[in-house]
Design a protein around this motif. Structure first.
Motif, PDB file in Angstrom:
ATOM      1  N   UNK A   1       0.835  -1.192   0.000  1.00  0.00           N
ATOM      2  CA  UNK A   1       0.000   0.000   0.000  1.00  0.00           C
ATOM      3  C   UNK A   1       0.869   1.241   0.000  1.00  0.00           C
ATOM      4  N   UNK A   2       0.342   2.295   0.600  1.00  0.00           N
ATOM      5  CA  UNK A   2       1.096   3.543   0.671  1.00  0.00           C
ATOM      6  C   UNK A   2       2.335   3.339   1.538  1.00  0.00           C
ATOM      7  N   UNK A   3       3.497   3.682   0.999  1.00  0.00           N
ATOM      8  CA  UNK A   3       4.728   3.552   1.790  1.00  0.00           C
ATOM      9  C   UNK A   3       4.998   4.849   2.543  1.00  0.00           C
ATOM     10  N   UNK A   4       5.228   4.734   3.828  1.00  0.00           N
ATOM     11  CA  UNK A   4       5.578   5.926   4.599  1.00  0.00           C
ATOM     12  C   UNK A   4       7.008   6.338   4.263  1.00  0.00           C
ATOM     13  N   UNK A   5       7.897   5.335   4.210  1.00  0.00           N
ATOM     14  CA  UNK A   5       9.301   5.609   3.892  1.00  0.00           C
ATOM     15  C   UNK A   5       9.833   4.422   3.081  1.00  0.00           C
ATOM     16  N   UNK A   6       9.924   4.582   1.764  1.00  0.00           N
ATOM     17  CA  UNK A   6      10.330   3.450   0.906  1.00  0.00           C
ATOM     18  C   UNK A   6      11.674   2.847   1.309  1.00  0.00           C
ATOM     19  N   UNK A   7      12.560   3.677   1.846  1.00  0.00           N
ATOM     20  CA  UNK A   7      13.873   3.171   2.252  1.00  0.00           C
ATOM     21  C   UNK A   7      13.711   2.184   3.415  1.00  0.00           C
ATOM     22  N   UNK A   8      12.811   2.495   4.327  1.00  0.00           N
ATOM     23  CA  UNK A   8      12.569   1.592   5.462  1.00  0.00           C
ATOM     24  C   UNK A   8      11.853   0.332   4.978  1.00  0.00           C
ATOM     25  N   UNK A   9      10.921   0.481   4.050  1.00  0.00           N
ATOM     26  CA  UNK A   9      10.246  -0.695   3.478  1.00  0.00           C
ATOM     27  C   UNK A   9      11.290  -1.625   2.861  1.00  0.00           C
ATOM     28  N   UNK A  10      12.228  -1.052   2.142  1.00  0.00           N
ATOM     29  CA  UNK A  10      13.263  -1.869   1.502  1.00  0.00           C
ATOM     30  C   UNK A  10      14.169  -2.529   2.546  1.00  0.00           C
ATOM     31  N   UNK A  11      14.500  -1.770   3.579  1.00  0.00           N
ATOM     32  CA  UNK A  11      15.330  -2.338   4.654  1.00  0.00           C
ATOM     33  C   UNK A  11      14.634  -3.504   5.336  1.00  0.00           C
ATOM     34  N   UNK A  12      13.347  -3.327   5.605  1.00  0.00           N
ATOM     35  CA  UNK A  12      12.578  -4.411   6.223  1.00  0.00           C
ATOM     36  C   UNK A  12      12.533  -5.627   5.309  1.00  0.00           C
ATOM     37  N   UNK A  13      12.333  -5.389   4.026  1.00  0.00           N
ATOM     38  CA  UNK A  13      12.220  -6.488   3.070  1.00  0.00           C
ATOM     39  C   UNK A  13      13.539  -7.256   2.989  1.00  0.00           C
ATOM     40  N   UNK A  14      14.634  -6.535   2.883  1.00  0.00           N
ATOM     41  CA  UNK A  14      15.943  -7.188   2.752  1.00  0.00           C
ATOM     42  C   UNK A  14      16.295  -7.943   4.040  1.00  0.00           C
ATOM     43  N   UNK A  15      16.035  -7.321   5.181  1.00  0.00           N
ATOM     44  CA  UNK A  15      16.299  -8.001   6.453  1.00  0.00           C
ATOM     45  C   UNK A  15      15.498  -9.281   6.572  1.00  0.00           C
ATOM     46  N   UNK A  16      14.245  -9.225   6.179  1.00  0.00           N
ATOM     47  CA  UNK A  16      13.393 -10.412   6.218  1.00  0.00           C
ATOM     48  C   UNK A  16      13.907 -11.499   5.283  1.00  0.00           C
ATOM     49  N   UNK A  17      14.355 -11.093   4.115  1.00  0.00           N
ATOM     50  CA  UNK A  17      14.877 -12.071   3.151  1.00  0.00           C
ATOM     51  C   UNK A  17      16.141 -12.741   3.698  1.00  0.00           C
ATOM     52  N   UNK A  18      16.992 -11.967   4.356  1.00  0.00           N
ATOM     53  CA  UNK A  18      18.196 -12.573   4.947  1.00  0.00           C
ATOM     54  C   UNK A  18      17.796 -13.680   5.913  1.00  0.00           C
TER      55      UNK A  18
END
Ligand code: SMO
Length: 786
Positions: free
Chosen positions: A664-681
């Motif tokens: 949905x609406x991203x508050x902070x795309x950089x944080x969304x990406x950080x969360x996604x990458x951390x989860x993938x790790x």
């Protein structure tokens, strides 16, 4: 707008890539964790833990000189056993004593505790304590537990099953129409969660406030407060929980543990400070408690691979106890509800068993069961595609809920709110360049390795509403959240929330949400969290809920504060309040502008100069919030990978990893990406490395990081992420949750890619995590002539 300094004219609201405020202190080692606290008279606590998985305690001998330094269950009878009640009819309740009494039910269960000025001395004291045990037969896995005819793990139980959930929706009718039937058994191994910081808790008595203060590495400070009050027979107002910096939680820190209760009891009883810090070995032994799911699956499809029905038996190894508030219950509930995935089939039969065994109690880990169900359904999807001889992603395209059908209620009664699942899959396939990958596969690699492609699409429910928790029979978890916002006299803003931020970047993203409404610069917005004395009640941080729930509360509270600021500013500027805009810390109307410090100053410092009608309710607002519907929001994503498999060594390398996600609406795309990458790790860890094996006596076989393998920087590839942004129609600013999603799909895509790479070798499919070289070589052996 001439008065607004040019340097603050930058957009920091929803959607901006604002750098995380919280990172600076961690980068320079100035974080403040439970282990950093220095208190006069602080005593450290060590636990004596059971070396056996199942035994009756026949005696404990404590040398006389250790009186007052070593404690057993019977010395703390004013503390209750930990329990997680649920009103679900099939649920069997397990009482978990803070220290074992009578029996131990897993290796590492705490039997006694010692207090001393240092941990080392406390451990030495425990050397003097002699515990004698009578061994009992060990239920080392779900199979032996289910086979038991008596002597169940808990007295009064009628079998060894915590909870059985069943679903059946039009299964027989639709399965009968199928032309193709594909069965698989897939399995995820038990593993640990391994946050950087383990369980940590410190407690002391605050004489001034007449309160027990529990400083804990928890993701749910308010729930922990309720839990401690209940289990120590205290009033809630007599307990304060502080969660300072927390070194990763991921579900591991969402419950009341025996250690929490013991430390709280010591401080309540002796009114001096005590602390316990879990060490790594304790974590690997006592925290080996997640992901272990076993699936027997049969897909019923037409001859193009379009699914009509799914049949499943899910068996979860729940360990010996359920932690407060409801941990063995969450996993089966999430499993049975989410197994059908993002697909349209309408026939579903599923039985989910959460079985008690002599292992540490089960708990949620980032993704909460969905890593397991995604693995199961997505491996099955690929198997169906192979059976009908089609490209797996094309079979998925025929099965995914189409965008035109949104909102869509699936066979498991999940209410998908919005989005375009097929478009995410199409885009991921495009990003990976599938045609080129298939050509490369056909050509063969110069080094002899085999290339494979795998994909998976999943949904991630977040913002669970009150009825969801009520349906699980939970007494303490309301499906809403709260925020308090206060403009200060000098034009800044305090935002107080009951959720806790421990890596999610909420100190930044929540400030952005407030900035979006009030235009106060992020640098002037302070997000206060992690202290029950300072923040409104909250269910806490889990299930990717905080941005939707607390973010929604912040946004609604700021929208209530806005007209109050406009009213005062309008009066001061001599303009109509509704003509006042708030921009970068200024109130602006036409050519006029004043800094918000003048507005704040007028209300706090010279209220006598304000007429009654502009004074209104003041500059502090508290709001509770829940989304417009109770059925949650559904983030979704497609992950896709290309792997290279070395059939000589069994090694797998991830060559490319792409994500197309929509939260949905991203508050902070950089944080969304950080969360996604951390989860993938973490998902790569589940897929390829992490495993807590047990022998048939219930002994854990991986109790150091030499045996328990974590992915490091070299095992995590560069990850390419694209975003869709379909705002949720149900939430305040269109956000859906994203914190856990990254961890859901990696095992599914990696296994699908490896099985794709192995096609034509005659190897059997790999169907069990983690994909160690040993397991892969075993699969390849089946290809060799006997
Ligand atoms: S496993 Mo998460 O903290 O819901």
């Amino acid at each position: 707008q001439a008065d607004i300094p040019a340097r603050v004219l930058k957009r920091e609201g929803i959607g901006a890539r604002v750098p995380r405020k919280e990172d600076a202190r961690h980068m320079v080692g100035k974080g403040n964790f439970v282990g950093d606290f220095v208190l006069p008279g602080l005593q450290e606590v060590a636990f004596l833990r059971s070396p056996l998985a199942h035994a009756t305690i026949t005696g404990v001998e404590i040398p006389e000189e250790l009186a007052g330094k070593v404690f057993l269950r019977e010395m703390m009878m004013d503390a209750a056993d930990i329990g997680s009640p649920s009103s679900l009819p099939t649920y069997q309740y397990s009482a978990l004593p803070p220290l074992a009494s009578g029996k131990v039910r897993h290796v590492g269960e705490a039997v006694a505790m010692a207090v001393a000025p240092t941990r080392a001395v406390a451990e030495d004291l425990l050397e003097e304590v002699q515990v004698s045990y009578d061994e009992l037969p060990v239920y080392h896995g779900a199979e032996s537990s289910l086979a038991a005819k008596g002597d169940f793990l808990h007295p009064e139980w009628k079998d060894n099953v915590f909870l059985t959930l069943r679903a059946n929706r039009d299964f027989d009718e639709l399965a009968a129409k199928a032309e193709v039937k594909v069965s698989r058994t897939v399995e995820l191994s038990r593993q640990c969660i391994v946050p950087l910081e383990g369980k940590s808790v410190l407690a002391y008595w605050d004489f001034q406030a007449d309160q027990l203060v529990v400083v804990s590495a928890t993701q749910v400070p308010h729930l922990l407060r309720v839990g401690i009050a209940q289990h120590l027979s205290m009033n809630e107002e007599a307990v304060r929980v502080v969660s300072p910096d927390v070194g990763g939680a991921f579900g591991y820190k969402g419950q009341l543990y025996p250690e929490d209760l013991c430390i709280a009891w010591l401080a309540k009883t002796y009114r001096t400070p005590f602390r316990y810090l879990e060490d790594r070995r304790e974590h690997l032994i006592v925290g080996a408690n997640t992901r272990q799911h076993h699936y027997q699956l049969t897909a019923y499809a037409d001859r193009t691979g379009k699914l009509l029905a799914l049949d499943a038996v899910i068996t979860i190894d729940g360990g010996a106890y359920s932690y407060y508030p409801f941990f063995v219950g969450l996993e089966p509930g999430q499993a049975i509800g989410n197994l059908p995935g993002p697909y349209t089939f309408r026939g579903y039969r599923c039985e989910t068993l959460c079985v008690a065994t002599n292992k540490p109690g089960f708990m949620a880990y980032r993704g909460v069961a969905r890593t397991g169900v995604c693995f199961a359904i997505e491996l099955l999807m690929d198997a169906v595609a192979r059976e009908v001889g089609r490209e797996p992603w094309e079979v998925r395209m025929d099965n995914l809920v189409p965008a035109a059908a949104m909102p869509y209620v699936n066979v498991a009664n999940k209410h998908f709110d919005s989005g375009d699942f097929p478009a995410s899959l199409r885009r991921a396939v495009e990003m990976i360049g599938l045609a080129a990958v298939r050509e490369r596969q056909a050509r063969g690699e110069p080094d002899g390795r085999r290339i494979g492609f795998g994909t998976a699409t999943y949904t991630e429910q977040s913002a669970h509403g009150t009825t969801v928790f009520a349906n699980w029979g939970l007494p303490v978890v309301p499906g809403f959240d709260q925020a308090v916002v206060r403009m200060t006299a000098d034009g800044g803003l305090e935002v107080r929330v009951g959720v806790h931020s421990h890596g999610q970047g909420m100190e930044t993203s929540f400030a952005q949400i407030a900035n979006d409404v009030l235009g106060i610069p992020v640098a002037r917005i302070r997000v206060v969290h992690g202290d029950t004395a300072l923040t409104p009640f909250s269910s806490g941080t889990y299930a990717s809920r905080a941005t939707v729930m607390s973010g929604g509360a912040i946004s609604t509270a700021c929208k209530e504060l806005l007209p109050r600021i406009q009213s005062i500013a309008g009066y001061l500027m001599g303009v109509e309040p509704q003509t006042v805009a708030l921009v970068e810390g200024f109130a602006v109307a036409g050519e006029k502008s004043i800094p918000l410090s003048e507005v704040g100053g007028a209300w706090y410092l010279t209220p006598q100069d304000l007429p009654e009608n502009v004074h209104l309710g003041g500059l502090e607002v508290s709001r509770a919030y829940k989304p417009r519907v109770d059925t949650g929001t559904f983030t979704y994503a497609t992950h896709a990978v290309v792997v290279a498999v070395d059939t000589q060594t069994g090694e797998v390398e991830i060559l490319d990893y792409v994500v197309v996600e929509d939260c949905g609406t991203m508050v902070n795309p950089m944080i969304v990406e950080g969360q996604t990458i951390g989860g993938i790790a973490q998902g790569i860890g589940t897929a390829m490395y992490e495993e807590s094996p047990y022998d048939d006596q219930g002994q854990p076989l991986a109790s150091t990081l030499a045996d328990y393998i974590l992915p490091g920087a070299t095992e995590v590839p560069r990850i390419r992420i694209e975003h869709f942004e379909t705002p949720s129609p149900h939430t305040e600013f269109g956000a859906k949750g994203v914190g856990e999603g990254g961890a859901i799909a990696p095992p599914a895509v990696i296994f699908n890619a490896v099985n794709d790479a192995l096609r034509g070798t005659g190897a059997s499919e790999v169907l069990m995590t983690p994909l160690t070289p040993r397991r892969l070589l075993k699969a390849l052996e089946s290809a060799k002539p006997q």
